[in-house]
Design a protein around this motif. Structure first.
Motif, PDB file in Angstrom:
ATOM      1  N   ASN A   1       0.832  -1.203   0.000  1.00 57.97           N
ATOM      2  CA  ASN A   1       0.000   0.000   0.000  1.00 57.97           C
ATOM      3  C   ASN A   1       0.867   1.253   0.000  1.00 57.97           C
ATOM      4  O   ASN A   1       1.163   1.818   1.034  1.00 57.97           O
ATOM      5  CB  ASN A   1      -0.932   0.007   1.221  1.00 57.97           C
ATOM      6  CG  ASN A   1      -1.983  -1.077   1.127  1.00 57.97           C
ATOM      7  OD1 ASN A   1      -2.206  -1.653   0.073  1.00 57.97           O
ATOM      8  ND2 ASN A   1      -2.635  -1.363   2.232  1.00 57.97           N
TER       9      ASN A   1
ATOM     10  N   SER B   1       0.587  -4.887  -3.973  1.00 58.87           N
ATOM     11  CA  SER B   1      -0.280  -3.773  -4.378  1.00 58.87           C
ATOM     12  C   SER B   1       0.442  -2.537  -4.903  1.00 58.87           C
ATOM     13  O   SER B   1      -0.214  -1.655  -5.456  1.00 58.87           O
ATOM     14  CB  SER B   1      -1.168  -3.316  -3.202  1.00 58.87           C
ATOM     15  OG  SER B   1      -2.142  -4.280  -2.900  1.00 58.87           O
TER      16      SER B   1
ATOM     17  N   ASP C   1       0.619  -7.890  -8.147  1.00 59.77           N
ATOM     18  CA  ASP C   1      -0.509  -7.130  -8.686  1.00 59.77           C
ATOM     19  C   ASP C   1      -0.150  -6.682 -10.105  1.00 59.77           C
ATOM     20  O   ASP C   1       1.037  -6.512 -10.425  1.00 59.77           O
ATOM     21  CB  ASP C   1      -0.791  -5.909  -7.810  1.00 59.77           C
ATOM     22  CG  ASP C   1      -2.166  -5.300  -8.052  1.00 59.77           C
ATOM     23  OD1 ASP C   1      -2.877  -5.772  -8.969  1.00 59.77           O
ATOM     24  OD2 ASP C   1      -2.527  -4.357  -7.336  1.00 59.77           O
TER      25      ASP C   1
ATOM     26  N   TRP D   1      -7.031   5.427  -3.630  1.00 61.28           N
ATOM     27  CA  TRP D   1      -7.351   4.262  -2.804  1.00 61.28           C
ATOM     28  C   TRP D   1      -7.525   4.715  -1.357  1.00 61.28           C
ATOM     29  O   TRP D   1      -7.188   5.840  -0.999  1.00 61.28           O
ATOM     30  CB  TRP D   1      -6.267   3.191  -2.912  1.00 61.28           C
ATOM     31  CG  TRP D   1      -4.870   3.664  -2.641  1.00 61.28           C
ATOM     32  CD1 TRP D   1      -4.010   4.233  -3.537  1.00 61.28           C
ATOM     33  CD2 TRP D   1      -4.166   3.606  -1.396  1.00 61.28           C
ATOM     34  NE1 TRP D   1      -2.820   4.536  -2.934  1.00 61.28           N
ATOM     35  CE2 TRP D   1      -2.885   4.163  -1.611  1.00 61.28           C
ATOM     36  CE3 TRP D   1      -4.495   3.136  -0.126  1.00 61.28           C
ATOM     37  CZ2 TRP D   1      -1.937   4.259  -0.598  1.00 61.28           C
ATOM     38  CZ3 TRP D   1      -3.545   3.235   0.888  1.00 61.28           C
ATOM     39  CH2 TRP D   1      -2.281   3.783   0.651  1.00 61.28           C
TER      40      TRP D   1
ATOM     41  N   TYR E   1      -9.780   0.970  -7.413  1.00 63.06           N
ATOM     42  CA  TYR E   1     -10.160   0.404  -6.121  1.00 63.06           C
ATOM     43  C   TYR E   1     -11.558   0.838  -5.670  1.00 63.06           C
ATOM     44  O   TYR E   1     -11.838   0.876  -4.476  1.00 63.06           O
ATOM     45  CB  TYR E   1      -9.123   0.807  -5.066  1.00 63.06           C
ATOM     46  CG  TYR E   1      -7.707   0.451  -5.471  1.00 63.06           C
ATOM     47  CD1 TYR E   1      -7.302  -0.876  -5.541  1.00 63.06           C
ATOM     48  CD2 TYR E   1      -6.787   1.435  -5.817  1.00 63.06           C
ATOM     49  CE1 TYR E   1      -6.024  -1.219  -5.943  1.00 63.06           C
ATOM     50  CE2 TYR E   1      -5.500   1.103  -6.211  1.00 63.06           C
ATOM     51  CZ  TYR E   1      -5.112  -0.217  -6.271  1.00 63.06           C
ATOM     52  OH  TYR E   1      -3.844  -0.555  -6.676  1.00 63.06           O
TER      53      TYR E   1
ATOM     54  N   HIS F   1      -8.777 -10.259  -1.531  1.00 70.93           N
ATOM     55  CA  HIS F   1      -8.101 -10.153  -2.824  1.00 70.93           C
ATOM     56  C   HIS F   1      -7.431 -11.482  -3.144  1.00 70.93           C
ATOM     57  O   HIS F   1      -6.618 -11.980  -2.360  1.00 70.93           O
ATOM     58  CB  HIS F   1      -7.070  -9.030  -2.811  1.00 70.93           C
ATOM     59  CG  HIS F   1      -7.687  -7.672  -2.925  1.00 70.93           C
ATOM     60  ND1 HIS F   1      -8.209  -7.195  -4.097  1.00 70.93           N
ATOM     61  CD2 HIS F   1      -7.889  -6.708  -2.007  1.00 70.93           C
ATOM     62  CE1 HIS F   1      -8.704  -5.976  -3.898  1.00 70.93           C
ATOM     63  NE2 HIS F   1      -8.522  -5.670  -2.641  1.00 70.93           N
TER      64      HIS F   1
END
Length: 427
Positions: A114, A144, A163, A250, A274, A327
């Protein structure tokens, strides 16, 4: 130094099979080797704490699944996985401090995703650590952080991304945009850091190629995680006459943006990375039906029995509506790691990395493979459109909101794949 918190469980209840399995005791490897420690470095406090907690639940579930089947099978005996969380507090310096703590604590696998800016900082530190201290080399598994440079100009033998990167995700969204003949005016907005900039840059490029007739009526970046009131941005979107917004936002930056746009009276579409989770559907409400589009590696309403069983099992493990954030790729990260260790027959960092380059894993019908050239995972992508639960193709809603996402396009892995300029340096 950051404090770590270890959440251990001795049993796992599967929804489909009701199987309970006790975690195997650690088996000696040399001198009484314990569990294989995995360090999760994420925001567990601050404005993006909800994203860190959501990731933790996903990875915890994946770790529990591996342990329930006996752990990682190695020549010296099976070993459990142990997930340890370190709070980066949304700050790069805190993330680097967490990395040092994790290495000192014995972790040789680091997970983060993130924030591409944080991923870049960690990658730089890991590259330097692995060169200076070969006895404590670390692998970085990224689920991510999707700035394309991480598997292009800045690719590293020690980094694996699971990802689809931003350009791949933009391509999937634009595959929908190109067919929207009525769409003539688009507003681009994103978080002001490497990932947000990459999304807007590629969106501009692809719109110019695929839809040169579309006018970009707004193009701006905003501070990441610091905007509390998006009303001024919503007013500009409304005043621009935009029919759609394209954003990579996000976390709260997305939720607050779509909520402000709804309250301002914006009736256009949101093309998002997202928009299918973390409060966004509930925030936009009925105004998002048929208008909020999200791209993902997988969505709960993928219409297969295996996918449905997978989703129901997650909801059994985490039944609260607020915990509904699953996910597939985060599950595949752990599956690929276990596979690589077993293929290597070792937890040696270099051996596991070489085996990871050949990772090919399948779970609930979703297959992904690692591309050795740049360590970019290749898997199918899906694009979904928001609708009410119960509408055709929307069996499951999101976070108890009453809204879910109907899959409108599936992009095969071969079509989603993009070239790389990586020049991998291997030990």
């Amino acid at each position: 130094m950051n404090q770590s918190f270890i959440w251990r469980r001795q049993a796992l209840k599967f929804a489909a099979s009701a199987l309970c399995a006790a975690a195997l005791p650690a088996v000696a490897q040399g001198a009484a080797a314990g569990p294989i420690r995995l360090a999760l470095i994420e925001s567990m406090s601050g404005p993006f704490a909800n994203t860190g907690e959501a990731v933790f639940r996903n990875l915890l579930w994946a770790v529990e699944r591996v342990n329930a089947r006996g752990g990682v099978k190695l020549p010296g005996g099976a070993r459990r996985l142990e997930l340890v969380r370190y709070d980066s507090k949304g700050q790069n310096e805190e993330a680097l401090s967490a990395l040092r703590a994790a290495i000192d604590d014995g972790a040789r696998i680091v997970l983060q995703g993130n924030s591409s800016a944080t991923a870049a900082a960690l990658l730089d530190a890991i590259d330097k650590n692995n060169e200076r201290d070969p006895q404590r080399r670390v692998l970085f598994l990224n689920y991510s952080a999707v700035d394309p440079v991480l598997t292009n100009e800045r690719c590293s033998f020690w980094h694996f991304r699971f990802d689809a990167h931003a350009d791949m995700r933009v391509t999937a969204l634009m595959d929908v945009v190109k067919d929207e003949a009525a769409l003539q005016r688009v507003y681009l907005i994103g978080q002001d850091y490497s990932f947000g900039q990459a999304v807007l840059r590629e969106s501009r490029r692809q719109l110019g190629v695929l839809r040169p007739d579309v006018q970009i009526v707004g193009d701006e970046l905003h501070p990441m995680g610091r905007v509390k009131d998006f009303a001024p941005y919503a007013s500009k979107i409304l005043a621009s006459g935009a029919q759609a917004v394209v954003t990579g936002n996000w976390g709260n930056d997305l939720t607050l943006l779509v909520k402000a746009a709804r309250e301002a009276g914006f009736n256009g579409s949101f093309y998002t990375f997202y928009g299918n989770a973390l409060g966004a559907p509930a925030a936009i409400g009925d105004a998002g039906i048929g208008r909020v589009i999200a791209v993902a590696d997988w969505l709960p309403n993928v219409q297969t029995a295996a996918s449905e069983d997978f989703y129901r099992a997650f909801r059994t493990r985490f039944p609260k509506p607020s915990e509904d954030y699953v996910h597939m790729r985060m599950q595949l990260v752990i599956e690929a790691l276990a596979q690589a260790m077993e293929r290597a027959g070792s937890v040696d960092t270099v051996a596991v990395a070489r085996a990871m380059e050949r990772a090919d894993v399948t779970l609930a019908g979703q297959r992904g493979r690692m591309r050795a050239a740049d360590h970019q995972f290749q898997q199918q992508l899906v694009v979904g459109v928001m609708d009410r639960q119960g509408a055709p193709g929307v069996k499951f809603d999101v976070e108890g909101s009453g809204y879910g996402f109907r899959v409108v396009k599936t992009v095969a892995a071969e079509r989603a794949e993009m070239p790389t300029i990586c020049r991998m340096q291997r030990p």
